[in-house]
Design a protein around this motif. Structure first.
Motif, PDB file in Angstrom:
ATOM      1  N   VAL A   1     -16.251   4.397  15.584  1.00  0.00           N
ATOM      2  CA  VAL A   1     -16.101   5.036  16.891  1.00  0.00           C
ATOM      3  C   VAL A   1     -15.634   6.477  16.723  1.00  0.00           C
ATOM      4  CG1 VAL A   1     -14.813   4.980  19.062  1.00  0.00           C
ATOM      5  CG2 VAL A   1     -15.674   2.847  18.070  1.00  0.00           C
ATOM      6  N   GLU A   2     -14.672   6.699  15.853  1.00  0.00           N
ATOM      7  CA  GLU A   2     -14.174   8.058  15.620  1.00  0.00           C
ATOM      8  C   GLU A   2     -15.275   8.949  15.046  1.00  0.00           C
ATOM      9  OE1 GLU A   2     -12.184  11.498  15.366  1.00  0.00           O
ATOM     10  OE2 GLU A   2     -11.581   9.705  16.484  1.00  0.00           O
ATOM     11  N   GLU A   3     -16.090   8.377  14.176  1.00  0.00           N
ATOM     12  CA  GLU A   3     -17.165   9.169  13.563  1.00  0.00           C
ATOM     13  C   GLU A   3     -18.159   9.660  14.599  1.00  0.00           C
ATOM     14  OE1 GLU A   3     -20.934  10.286  11.995  1.00  0.00           O
ATOM     15  OE2 GLU A   3     -20.636   8.401  13.091  1.00  0.00           O
ATOM     16  N   VAL A   4     -18.562   8.792  15.516  1.00  0.00           N
ATOM     17  CA  VAL A   4     -19.559   9.206  16.496  1.00  0.00           C
ATOM     18  C   VAL A   4     -18.972  10.229  17.467  1.00  0.00           C
ATOM     19  CG1 VAL A   4     -19.231   7.403  18.261  1.00  0.00           C
ATOM     20  CG2 VAL A   4     -21.484   8.370  17.911  1.00  0.00           C
ATOM     21  N   PHE A   5     -17.711  10.091  17.832  1.00  0.00           N
ATOM     22  CA  PHE A   5     -17.078  11.090  18.696  1.00  0.00           C
ATOM     23  C   PHE A   5     -16.955  12.433  17.989  1.00  0.00           C
ATOM     24  CE2 PHE A   5     -16.130   7.732  21.607  1.00  0.00           C
ATOM     25  CZ  PHE A   5     -15.745   8.314  22.804  1.00  0.00           C
ATOM     26  N   SER A   6     -16.548  12.426  16.730  1.00  0.00           N
ATOM     27  CA  SER A   6     -16.367  13.675  15.993  1.00  0.00           C
ATOM     28  C   SER A   6     -17.690  14.383  15.729  1.00  0.00           C
ATOM     29  CB  SER A   6     -15.659  13.392  14.661  1.00  0.00           C
ATOM     30  OG  SER A   6     -14.365  12.883  14.870  1.00  0.00           O
ATOM     31  N   ALA A   7     -18.729  13.601  15.441  1.00  0.00           N
ATOM     32  CA  ALA A   7     -20.028  14.196  15.125  1.00  0.00           C
ATOM     33  C   ALA A   7     -20.759  14.692  16.372  1.00  0.00           C
ATOM     34  CB  ALA A   7     -20.901  13.178  14.380  1.00  0.00           C
ATOM     35  N   PHE A   8     -20.707  13.915  17.457  1.00  0.00           N
ATOM     36  CA  PHE A   8     -21.489  14.239  18.652  1.00  0.00           C
ATOM     37  C   PHE A   8     -20.709  15.066  19.668  1.00  0.00           C
ATOM     38  CE2 PHE A   8     -23.349  12.815  22.834  1.00  0.00           C
ATOM     39  CZ  PHE A   8     -24.565  13.468  22.690  1.00  0.00           C
ATOM     40  N   MET A   9     -19.392  14.907  19.720  1.00  0.00           N
ATOM     41  CA  MET A   9     -18.518  15.594  20.673  1.00  0.00           C
ATOM     42  C   MET A   9     -19.012  15.426  22.110  1.00  0.00           C
ATOM     43  SD  MET A   9     -16.091  16.708  18.823  1.00  0.00           S
ATOM     44  CE  MET A   9     -15.229  17.836  19.923  1.00  0.00           C
ATOM     45  N   PRO A  10     -19.047  14.208  22.607  1.00  0.00           N
ATOM     46  CA  PRO A  10     -19.576  13.972  23.952  1.00  0.00           C
ATOM     47  C   PRO A  10     -18.686  14.573  25.029  1.00  0.00           C
ATOM     48  CG  PRO A  10     -18.489  12.005  23.138  1.00  0.00           C
ATOM     49  CD  PRO A  10     -18.537  12.959  21.996  1.00  0.00           C
ATOM     50  N   GLU A  11     -19.337  15.016  26.108  1.00  0.00           N
ATOM     51  CA  GLU A  11     -18.603  15.497  27.277  1.00  0.00           C
ATOM     52  C   GLU A  11     -18.417  14.378  28.303  1.00  0.00           C
ATOM     53  OE1 GLU A  11     -20.070  19.909  28.006  1.00  0.00           O
ATOM     54  OE2 GLU A  11     -21.628  18.671  27.059  1.00  0.00           O
TER      55      GLU A  11
END
Length: 333
Positions: free
Chosen positions: A77-87
């Motif tokens: 979960v942390e990886e996808v947030f850090s890589a994609f940086m969703p708004e």
């Protein structure tokens, strides 16, 4: 009504993107030019081929990326947030199903409790503009008052699935209060349509009708459901994406909405319409009520109308005809 239309420049993370509602929402946003990252563990709770077929459609869009992972895996979960940086984050990943929760409780804790906690923590540290998450009409249990309103007491869930969804609402409120996360909960009412979930009753009915098998009808058919066509669900969510809750009297940016058709249908009538759409009658076996089931669902959508000038309107005749058309093509029948 003074809500803001969806801005396709915003980056949207959709968990459960290979699932029924997640796929349909992602497809709608991608068609409008949005940048969408999908996250899903592709578990085998139901036919993985159906999930892959949904993903194949989404992968045709150049602005779509996919990450395979499990919500209970904090590193993923942390990886996808850090890589994609969703708004904007739309959390639709969950272990679904009322009856399945009776025999497989741990999967609901892992996905719906631990997994949602990981989403909340990620939103806390990445400061998203808006978190929307799936709740369920199941939180209302077997209450007699109708229609079901978001102000009703929902402290007596009658399935673990419902209990986890109520827990999600409580956790979201706490994180909104403590960390200022704008959070909107979505209580869905019996969603159906093309590319739907094979574990849902209408889909099981279609499968058995196609194969000439007997369908099981619980509580001897004396049940009512507020059936909601998936396109209406997606439209409701899209209306909300750019409109996080305003602070309430305590300064909390938190809100829960019902999304339902506001028109409960008798189960036997729904089956008759499905039979007509498929062009084939079903053999029927009538059984008692199952543990965890509720007698009826009925959504009060007055908040949805007030805040977004919207409520679902697709009739079951129109919706089941579209489902049957897709079903015949997908299963070549």
């Amino acid at each position: 009504m003074n809500y803001q239309a969806f801005d396709a420049s915003k980056k949207v993370l959709i968990t459960g993107v290979a699932g029924f509602i997640g796929f349909q929402l992602a497809k709608r946003l991608l068609e409008e030019g949005a940048v969408v990252c999908g996250f899903d563990n592709l578990n085998d709770y139901y036919d993985v081929h159906l999930k892959e077929s949904r993903l194949d459609i989404l992968r045709a869009f150049p602005k779509f990326t996919f990450r395979k992972g499990d919500l209970a895996d904090v590193a993923a979960v942390e990886e996808v947030f850090s890589a994609f940086m969703p708004e904007i984050v739309v959390n639709l990943a969950a272990q679904a199903g009322v009856r399945y929760s009776i025999d497989h409780p741990r999967s609901y804790i892992d996905s719906n409790i631990v997994g949602f906690f990981n989403i909340l923590e990620a939103c806390r540290h990445h400061e998203v503009l808006h978190l929307l998450y799936a709740s369920s009409s199941s939180v209302y249990g077997n209450q007699q008052k109708t229609p079901f309103a978001t102000t009703d007491n929902v402290d007596r869930p009658i399935s673990l699935y419902a209990a986890t969804k109520k827990s999600d609402e409580l956790m979201a409120y706490t994180y909104s209060h403590l960390y200022g996360i704008p959070a909107t909960g979505l209580r869905f009412f019996t969603v159906y349509g093309p590319y739907g979930r094979p574990d849902m009753a209408y889909f099981k009915f279609a499968d058995k009708i196609r194969r000439g098998e007997v369908i099981q009808i619980y509580n001897h058919g004396d049940m009512y459901r507020d059936f909601t066509y998936v396109d209406d669900i997606v439209t409701g969510i899209e209306h909300m994406l750019m409109n996080p809750p305003a602070p309430n009297e305590n300064g909390d940016r938190y809100k829960v909405y019902n999304i339902g058709n506001h028109k409960p249908e008798k189960l036997m009538h729904f089956i008759e319409v499905l039979e007509n759409a498929l062009g084939k009658k079903a053999e029927k076996e009538f059984l008692p009520m199952q543990p965890g089931d509720v007698y009826q669902t009925y959504a009060d959508v007055s908040d949805l109308v007030r805040d977004f000038d919207f409520q679902p309107k697709t009739s079951i005749e129109e919706g089941l005809e579209k489902f049957a058309e897709w079903y015949r093509k997908f299963y070549v029948c």
